[in-house]
Structure formats: structure tokens, C-alpha cells
Design a protein around this motif. Structure first.
Motif, short mmCIF file in Angstrom:
data_model
loop_
_atom_site.label_atom_id
_atom_site.label_comp_id
_atom_site.label_asym_id
_atom_site.label_seq_id
_atom_site.Cartn_x
_atom_site.Cartn_y
_atom_site.Cartn_z
N PRO A 58 0.80 -1.23 0.00
CA PRO A 58 0.00 0.00 0.00
C PRO A 58 0.83 1.28 0.00
O PRO A 58 0.36 2.33 -0.45
N ALA A 59 2.07 1.21 0.50
CA ALA A 59 2.92 2.40 0.52
C ALA A 59 3.53 2.69 -0.84
O ALA A 59 4.21 3.71 -1.00
N PHE A 60 3.30 1.82 -1.83
CA PHE A 60 3.84 2.01 -3.17
C PHE A 60 2.72 1.93 -4.22
O PHE A 60 2.95 1.49 -5.33
N GLN A 61 1.54 2.36 -3.84
CA GLN A 61 0.41 2.37 -4.76
C GLN A 61 -0.08 3.79 -4.98
O GLN A 61 0.14 4.68 -4.14
N ASN A 62 -0.75 4.00 -6.11
CA ASN A 62 -1.19 5.34 -6.48
C ASN A 62 -2.07 5.95 -5.39
O ASN A 62 -2.98 5.29 -4.85
N ALA A 63 -1.79 7.19 -5.08
CA ALA A 63 -2.56 7.92 -4.08
C ALA A 63 -3.64 8.75 -4.76
O ALA A 63 -3.64 8.92 -5.99
N LYS A 64 -4.55 9.27 -3.96
CA LYS A 64 -5.64 10.12 -4.47
C LYS A 64 -5.64 11.42 -3.68
O LYS A 64 -5.06 11.54 -2.61
N ASP A 65 -6.36 12.40 -4.25
CA ASP A 65 -6.54 13.65 -3.52
C ASP A 65 -7.36 13.41 -2.26
O ASP A 65 -8.27 12.57 -2.24
N VAL A 97 1.01 26.09 13.26
CA VAL A 97 2.04 25.56 12.36
C VAL A 97 1.38 24.75 11.24
O VAL A 97 0.48 23.95 11.49
N GLU A 98 1.82 24.97 10.03
CA GLU A 98 1.38 24.18 8.89
C GLU A 98 2.60 23.52 8.27
O GLU A 98 3.57 24.20 7.93
N CYS A 99 2.55 22.20 8.15
CA CYS A 99 3.66 21.42 7.60
C CYS A 99 3.30 20.93 6.21
O CYS A 99 2.19 20.43 5.98
N PHE A 100 4.24 21.08 5.29
CA PHE A 100 4.04 20.65 3.90
C PHE A 100 5.06 19.56 3.56
O PHE A 100 6.24 19.70 3.86
N PHE A 101 4.56 18.50 2.95
CA PHE A 101 5.42 17.40 2.52
C PHE A 101 5.12 17.08 1.05
O PHE A 101 3.97 17.13 0.62
N VAL A 102 6.14 16.74 0.31
CA VAL A 102 5.95 16.26 -1.06
C VAL A 102 6.47 14.83 -1.11
O VAL A 102 7.58 14.54 -0.68
N THR A 103 5.62 13.94 -1.59
CA THR A 103 5.93 12.51 -1.63
C THR A 103 5.59 11.96 -3.01
O THR A 103 4.89 12.61 -3.79
N PRO A 104 6.08 10.76 -3.35
CA PRO A 104 5.58 10.12 -4.57
C PRO A 104 4.06 9.93 -4.47
O PRO A 104 3.54 9.57 -3.41
N GLY A 105 3.36 10.19 -5.56
CA GLY A 105 1.90 10.06 -5.54
C GLY A 105 1.36 9.11 -6.58
O GLY A 105 0.39 8.40 -6.35
N THR A 106 2.00 9.08 -7.76
CA THR A 106 1.57 8.20 -8.85
C THR A 106 2.74 7.33 -9.26
O THR A 106 3.78 7.83 -9.67
N PHE A 107 2.56 6.01 -9.13
CA PHE A 107 3.63 5.06 -9.42
C PHE A 107 3.45 4.40 -10.78
O PHE A 107 4.43 4.06 -11.44
#
Length: 599
Positions: free
Chosen positions: A11-18, A37-47
Motif C-alpha cells: 500500500p505504501a507504493f500504490q497510487n494515491a488520491k486527492d 504551524v502548517e507542515c508541507f510534505f511532497v511525496t511520490p503520488g503516482t507510481f
């Protein structure tokens, strides 16, 4: 058991959704220092991107797969803390939907998107397209038509009177401006559209920021066959020059992949790792270069005041993806980074739990002694002095530190490490560089895999380096779910765990944070994951693409950034009043203030 453990990681390597903006209850009280505080992260989303293929008798579906985690289309997410309501807010957005559609239509990367735009993925093109059209220019008119998932920052220089920005970057010199409220891509540009002197087909993916002056530095270059000219450029925090920014210095050196720069109060340090330029297929970054263990790593030193190249240092052949910090100590400059013996780490950064485990990084310190001798660069690299090299800590990845200690001597470094025979990081460690032989503190839980660590310093304390909190996403392979983890930075004690409404793929590209007054959630339901719906949507967000002048409009469901966000041209009048994000509790951005108080 091992096979089951790997399968549970799928599941950690599958396509994510909004994920729509929602509020989630916290099981524990939150420290007041995190309020707003607002934290922003950028991760892989579409494999993978499935596409249809028509056969003689029936249609067939194939998958276009990204071969490198740096190439996966990104997912940006935001976590906000509301201490009084004892809630967090969470939302996420896929930011390359137009590019995804083009890949779907072309059954691979379309012509013009290859070369520096891809790190290590087979574009699924013919040999002719790979070689002849590798550097063809594509018409990227849409803000979500680029893949900018290498880094996210809230410290990007802003124009006078404009609100703070969230900017995502890549190694192709492209910047994607993201609306901090909706996470919608608002506009994009490359460095050449900011200043015509900022030319180059590649850039360092992570800009360097001086926390005192607010200056942002990056390096731009077009790889040459034997030598490459590296342009060190800077942009001030409220640069009103036209065009903004300047070329600080141009350095000629061997070809290399550059991920980041090192900055101290008086110097800029460019590290070039030993690569050879390859003449063969040039459809991706990794196909352009080959690591050469027989050569050396080079450090180039630039004086920020005189804007001149003042020294060159040699070091053993290493490769690095993450630079921690650089600082001056009398006449020496010390640069800390995680290193590898070669670039084999790229072969293991595959978006699959079945991939070979990546090699463990080593936290290394390079000491450039007598860097300020004023003698200028030596006549040749072969005659340059050797930098001191010390291996401080083994088995350390995704390093981070208190951002307030950037450019000055630091004591603590945080990161992730692999325990036992696990394929991915299973624990979070705190390293005391005064006693680096063993971790000063450890957080670990079986079958729980942390991601990029974000250090949020306490706004009221600047006396202790470890005064603050670490924020990260953790994936539980047992539960098949992700949760937000907040740790006390002093002892790595759990402050809170909050289950998220979606699985967040493992993040490794860094994070950013900002501080502003939280939106009230007291009137919302206290149920876990309450969607937030705006009854009065704001007007469309117009923007002008800097490359071709095309004006487009994107609908926003909450107050948006100024219409000219990310663009020097006049805003297009939408006929409706300008709507801006809620004012920050600390007022307009200003130079000389750390990131936590800048925004």
C-alpha cells in the motif's frame, strides 16, 4: 514471514488520491508551540499509469511504470495544528495531473519531457525519439503539466506585498507555485523566465537559504562533455530589481549531478562528485552520467562578498543526496553530508517494496582548511589541497536539523536508519555529534516505517538546539495505514499519533513549515476526519504562464493567493475583489527571520 512483510508494504507504493481538507481529532494534548504551524510534505503520488493498447481481437491494458522514486508524479500534503481545538487539519493534492494525462495519451513520456526532466525512468519511446528529440522543448502551458516533486519550500523569495509561497522544485530548473490553502498548482516557471541570465537545463533540486539574510541560492548548469559551467545564482527575499536576482559566480568544473549547495555567512560551497558524461542515450539524468571511482570529489569555494571563486579542494570519491549543514570555524569551512561509496543508491530507489534495499548512508564531515587564504583558485585541480574527511555516523538517512542552526556550528542531527534486515527505515535517531558513537535517542516500533523528518523549532526558544518537535508520516505495514507522528526533539518521546484518512507513500524529499493563525474548527463536528466545505468559493485564480504568455484560469475553493502569484506580469482582472489567505499572526515576511517566523 519475509514475503508477507514485503507484501504488507505494497500500500505504501500504490497510487494515491486527492484528500479533501478535513479535521481530525488528536488523542493527546498538543504543545502550544505547534499552534498555527502548517507542515508541507511532497511525496511520490503516482507510481503507475495504465493505458489501453488495441490488439487485433481485443483491447489490452498496459502500465507505464516509473523506475525511480525521484520520477513518480508528486503528491503534496499539508498538516495544520489547532491546539485549542485539539485537532489537526489534513489535505493532499496530486500536482501533475496534466502531465499524467499526457503520459496516458502518449503511452509514455512525450517528446520534449525527456532529458533533465526525468531522473531514471525509461520514457517508453523509440530509439529515434530518445536520441534526436531528447532536448526538444515541450509546450508546458499548465501549472500541473510538470513533475516538481524533488523538494518543497516555504522560503522562496517573495515580491514586496505578496503573501508567502509554497514552491515545489525539480532537477530541471522548474518551479511550481502551489496555493497554500487548496494545494492547487497555481503557476509554474523556470529560472530563465525569472532572469534571462539564469540559463541552464539542470539545477540543484534543493535551494540553499541563508536564515539571516533570507537570500536563496541555487546552481544552474547544462552538462558538457568534458567540463561544465556552473552558475551560482541568488535571489533576495524581497528582490525589487528588474529582473530580480543575480549571477554570483560562474565556476568551470567536471560534469556532475548536483542536488544542493552549501552556504555559510561568507562562502558558498559547490560539491561536484566524480562522474563521466556519457555520449549514449540521453533520455534521463542517470543515462547522461556514469560514476567514476577513480576520480575525486571536488569542492569549489566562492566568496559571497567578493563574488569570486577563491579555492578548490579534493576529497575521496563519494556521492551524496543530502547535505546537512555547513559552518565556518576560524579559517576552516566544515561541510556535513550523508555519503555513499558510489551512485549505486539510485539503482535501489525503485518504487517497489521488492526492490533491493538501498545502501546505508554515512554522515561525513569534510573540512576545507585555510579556505579563506585569499590566494584564489589553484592553477589546476590536481594541485589543489585535500579536504579533511571524517566519517561521523554510519547507517543514517534523510538527515535533518534545527533550521535555526543553519550556517553555524550544530551539535544535533536527526535521521532515519535501518534496523536488522528490514528493507526500509524502521527507526528515528537523534545523533549528538559530541558523542556520535551511539544515538542519543531512538524511536522505533516493529513494522512501522517513518519518512522524511521535519524539525519545527519552538518559536520562543533559541538557546537550546534540540528545543522543538519532529513531524513525520509513518506507515504501519501491519495495519496498512499511515499516521502522523509528532516527537519531542529532545528525547524523541511521542507527543501524539493521529491516524490519517489515506495511506501516504513513503516520503524522502524533505518538508517545509510555516506559522500562521489556525482557522477555527470549533464549530466542526468532532468526528474523525470531518470534511471542510466552503459555501462561498473564491473567484477563479488567473495566471500568466511566463514562457508563452498564455492566460489560464483555475477555480479555487478557498481564499487564494494574489492573481499575479508566481508571475512578474500584471494580474488579469477577474472582475471580482482580490481575495488573499488569512493574515499571518506575525505579519509580512521579512529578511533575517527563520522560516518558522517568516511565514
Amino acid at each position: 514471514m519475509a514475503s508477507n512483510a514485503v507484501t504488507n508494504m505494497l500500500p505504501a507504493f500504490q497510487n494515491a488520491k486527492d484528500q479533501e481538507h478535513c479535521y481530525i481529532d488528536c488523542p493527546n494534548d498538543l504543545p502550544y508551540s505547534l499552534n498555527g504551524v502548517e507542515c508541507f510534505f511532497v511525496t511520490p503520488g503516482t507510481f503507475t499509469i495504465p493505458y489501453p493498447v488495441q490488439r487485433e481481437l481485443e483491447a489490452e491494458t498496459k502500465d507505464f511504470s516509473f523506475n525511480n522514486l525521484f520520477d513518480c508524479l508528486p503528491l503534496i500534503s499539508r498538516v495544520g495544528f489547532d491546539v485549542s481545538a485539539k485537532k489537526i487539519s489534513y489535505t493532499s493534492k496530486l500536482t501533475a495531473q496534466k502531465l499524467k494525462r499526457k503520459i496516458f495519451e502518449s503511452h509514455g513520456y512525450p517528446v520534449g519531457y525527456t532529458g533533465p526532466g526525468i531522473f531514471g525512468t525509461d520514457p517508453n519511446q523509440s530509439a529515434l525519439a530518445r536520441t534526436v528529440f531528447a532536448y526538444a522543448k515541450a509546450k508546458k502551458a499548465d501549472a500541473d503539466g510538470i513533475c516538481a516533486g524533488r523538494h518543497v519550500t516555504t522560503e522562496w523569495p517573495r515580491e514586496q506585498g505578496k503573501d508567502w509561497r509554497v514552491v515545489c522544485t525539480n532537477q530541471a530548473g522548474e518551479l511550481q507555485y502551489v496555493n497554500p490553502n487548496t494545494l492547487e498548482p497555481a503557476a509554474w516557471e523556470n529560472f530563465g523566465s525569472i532572469n534571462p541570465a539564469f540559463s541552464g537545463s539542470m539545477s540543484s533540486a534543493k535551494p540553499a537559504v541563508d536564515p539571516k539574510t533570507g537570500e536563496t541560492f541555487t546552481v544552474l548548469y547544462t552538462p558538457g562533455m568534458w567540463y561544465t559551467n556552473y552558475k551560482i545564482v541568488s535571489i533576495g527575499p524581497n528582490d525589487d530589481r528588474n529582473p530580480p536576482g543575480e549571477v554570483v559566480c560562474t565556476v568551470s568544473g567536471p560534469g556532475s549531478i548536483v542536488h544542493s549547495l552549501a552556504v555559510t555567512p561568507n562562502y558558498i560551497i559547490l560539491a561536484l562528485f566524480p562522474f563521466k558524461r556519457v555520449m549514449a542515450v540521453q533520455d534521463s539524468v542517470l543515462n547522461m552520467f556514469k560514476f567514476d571511482r577513480l576520480r575525486v570529489t571536488m569542492f569549489y569555494v566562492i566568496n559571497r562578498k567578493t563574488k569570486k571563486h577563491v579555492g578548490v579542494f579534493r576529497a575521496p570519491a563519494v556521492y551524496s543526496l543530502s547535505l546537512v549543514n555547513a559552518y565556518e570555524d576560524k579559517d576552516a569551512i566544515h561541510v556535513d553530508m550523508t555519503t555513499y561509496e558510489s551512485d549505486d543508491v539510485h539503482a535501489t530507489l525503485q518504487p517497489s517494496p521488492y526492490a533491493t534495499p538501498p545502501p546505508s548512508g554515512t554522515l561525513s564531515r569534510f573540512s576545507l582548511n585555510d579556505a579563506a587564504n585569499g590566494q584564489g583558485p589553484p592553477p589546476s585541480e590536481a594541485s589543489s589541497p585535500f579536504a579533511g574527511s571524517t566519517k561521523l555516523v554510519y547507517n543514517l538517512e534523510l538527515p535533518t536539523m534545527n533550521p535555526r542552526w543553519r550556517t553555524r556550528k550544530h551539535r544535533f542531527v536527526y535521521g532515519c536508519s535501518v534496523l536488522g534486515k528490514n528493507r526500509w527505515w524502521t527507526r528515528i535517531v537523534k545523533i549528538d555529534l559530541d558523542h556520535p558513537e551511539s544515538p542519543a535517542a531512538v524511536w522505533s516500533q516493529p513494522h512501522h516505517f517513518p519518512s522524511t523528518l521535519l524539525f519545527v523549532p519552538d518559536p520562543s526558544g533559541d538557546s537550546r538546539e534540540d528545543q522543538g518537535h519532529l513531524v513525520t508520516y509513518v506507515f504501519s505495514s501491519q495495519l496498512g495505514k499511515s499516521y502522523l507522528l509528532v516527537l519531542n526533539a529532545e528525547r524523541l518521546q511521542e507527543v501524539t499519533k493521529v491516524e490519517l484518512p489515506q495511506v501516504v507513500p513513503l516520503a524522502f524529499s524533505g518538508g517545509a513549515y510555516a506559522r500562521r493563525a489556525p482557522k477555527s474548527s470549533s464549530s466542526k463536528s468532532s468526528t474523525t476526519s470531518t470534511p471542510v466545505n466552503s459555501a462561498d468559493p473564491s473567484p477563479a485564480l488567473p495566471h500568466k504562464n511566463p514562457r508563452n504568455g498564455t492566460v489560464t484560469s483555475q477555480q479555487s475553493d478557498s481564499p487564494s493567493l494574489p492573481a499575479s502569484f508566481g508571475d512578474k506580469s500584471p494580474a488579469v482582472d477577474s472582475g471580482k475583489p482580490d481575495q488573499r489567505p488569512p493574515e499571518r499572526e506575525d505579519g509580512p515576511g521579512r529578511a533575517g527571520v527563520p522560516e518558522s517566523e517568516q511565514v
